[in-house]
Enzyme design. Sequence first.
Site, PDB file in Angstrom:
ATOM      1  N   ARG A 142       0.861  -1.188   0.000  1.00 27.97           N
ATOM      2  CA  ARG A 142       0.000   0.000   0.000  1.00 27.97           C
ATOM      3  C   ARG A 142       0.895   1.234   0.000  1.00 27.97           C
ATOM      4  O   ARG A 142       1.432   1.632   1.030  1.00 27.97           O
ATOM      5  CB  ARG A 142      -0.886  -0.032   1.253  1.00 27.97           C
ATOM      6  CG  ARG A 142      -2.012   0.961   1.246  1.00 27.97           C
ATOM      7  CD  ARG A 142      -2.641   1.046   2.627  1.00 27.97           C
ATOM      8  NE  ARG A 142      -1.766   1.782   3.538  1.00 27.97           N
ATOM      9  CZ  ARG A 142      -1.638   1.532   4.829  1.00 27.97           C
ATOM     10  NH1 ARG A 142      -2.290   0.535   5.399  1.00 27.97           N
ATOM     11  NH2 ARG A 142      -0.828   2.273   5.585  1.00 27.97           N
ATOM     12  N   HIS A 197      -3.522   4.300   4.838  1.00 30.34           N
ATOM     13  CA  HIS A 197      -4.678   3.403   4.923  1.00 30.34           C
ATOM     14  C   HIS A 197      -5.919   4.089   4.373  1.00 30.34           C
ATOM     15  O   HIS A 197      -6.663   3.522   3.561  1.00 30.34           O
ATOM     16  CB  HIS A 197      -4.893   2.983   6.374  1.00 30.34           C
ATOM     17  CG  HIS A 197      -6.117   2.159   6.586  1.00 30.34           C
ATOM     18  ND1 HIS A 197      -6.258   0.876   6.084  1.00 30.34           N
ATOM     19  CD2 HIS A 197      -7.270   2.440   7.242  1.00 30.34           C
ATOM     20  CE1 HIS A 197      -7.447   0.402   6.419  1.00 30.34           C
ATOM     21  NE2 HIS A 197      -8.071   1.321   7.114  1.00 30.34           N
ATOM     22  N   TYR A 236       4.197   5.056  11.297  1.00 34.68           N
ATOM     23  CA  TYR A 236       4.460   3.650  11.592  1.00 34.68           C
ATOM     24  C   TYR A 236       5.275   2.924  10.529  1.00 34.68           C
ATOM     25  O   TYR A 236       5.482   1.719  10.635  1.00 34.68           O
ATOM     26  CB  TYR A 236       3.140   2.895  11.829  1.00 34.68           C
ATOM     27  CG  TYR A 236       2.112   3.023  10.712  1.00 34.68           C
ATOM     28  CD1 TYR A 236       2.179   2.213   9.578  1.00 34.68           C
ATOM     29  CD2 TYR A 236       1.076   3.931  10.808  1.00 34.68           C
ATOM     30  CE1 TYR A 236       1.242   2.329   8.564  1.00 34.68           C
ATOM     31  CE2 TYR A 236       0.122   4.045   9.803  1.00 34.68           C
ATOM     32  CZ  TYR A 236       0.209   3.247   8.681  1.00 34.68           C
ATOM     33  OH  TYR A 236      -0.728   3.365   7.672  1.00 34.68           O
TER      34      TYR A 236
END
Length: 375
Positions: free
Chosen positions: A270, A274, A283
Amino acid sequence: MTIPVSASVESAPGADLPLVQLLSPEGERLQHPEFHFDGDDAAIRSLYRDLVMSRRIDNEAFALQRHGELGLWPQALGQEAAQVGSARALRKQDYAFPTYREHGVAYCLGVDPALALFRGVSLGGWVPAEHGFALISIIIGAHTLHATGYALGLSLDGVVGTGDPDRDAAVIAYFGDGASSQGDVNEAFDFAAVNHAPVVFFCQNNQYAISVPVSRQMTVPVAQRAAGFGFRGVRVDGNDVLACQAVTAAALQQARDGGGPMLIEAVTYRMGAHTTSDDASRYRDADEVEEWKAKDPIARVEAYLRSNGTIDQFFTDIAAEAEQLGEDIRAACHALPEPDLAALFDQVYTEQTDELKEQQAAYVAWRSQYEGVES
């Protein structure tokens, strides 16, 4: 107590399932003993077009959200090959159950982007009866049970294993690595295996369940779980559109022929956050993102096509078509009405409760104070 961080899934015991790849990141065609892409260069050019258009839809919707036209948008940046490849393996009688990120699948099936849903003026983004495409699922993993039930219905309707290619049908259910940890997904695996349902479970392993990396979710590849339920799992390079189409086509044909379910794990990444509400830099490292950029699904197809004689004008024309598509999406979004939040209270139950009526009235009264006031 300190919770130990598990080792990489790639180095964990049992992580030896081969990764099917038919087009390298450098754009070189590869051979596989079982799975084959039978299309010619014209077919690959068609796939390239779908990849570019899918990314343009995604980028345009992202920009619209940033301009306040959409409430939310879940990017699929970097996952185009998994979506386009698998979608191009579907036949008109097959049925797809997506989650909320399958913009490329929707495009390949002729379905408009779910702009109305993410603007808040619709409860669903697609018309399933029209395109063989279920409404998008934001309840993570639950739709895999729906897909399995629908697949079993196909068997009961006698449209599986007849030998008629225009009639035999199958189902594909899309989900991510995070959803694979949901009980619903594992229940769907079991139900599909026991009932020999004609369903293909297609997991886009994009390495993160929101902010949780794969290494903190599992110790073996997703595809290996299939064996525990009694059916086959296959790992495929999710950034390789040729491999994704070839493996999905084989899995769907097995299902149509009455051979039961299969699990495909498309290993991808990805590239974006998100959703537009997420800050992925909190993160994951920038170096990791850069490493995956080198495996870009569109760049490798372009590299192959250029090295095999596709002229510059083809790419120029595709770019112009993508720009027009972006303009069309903007116009479609701007034509949507403003969402009426008061209408939400009418959609909770078939018959509205007294409590909801009071809440609706209170909201309308509050809103009326600001009508006509410039923001």
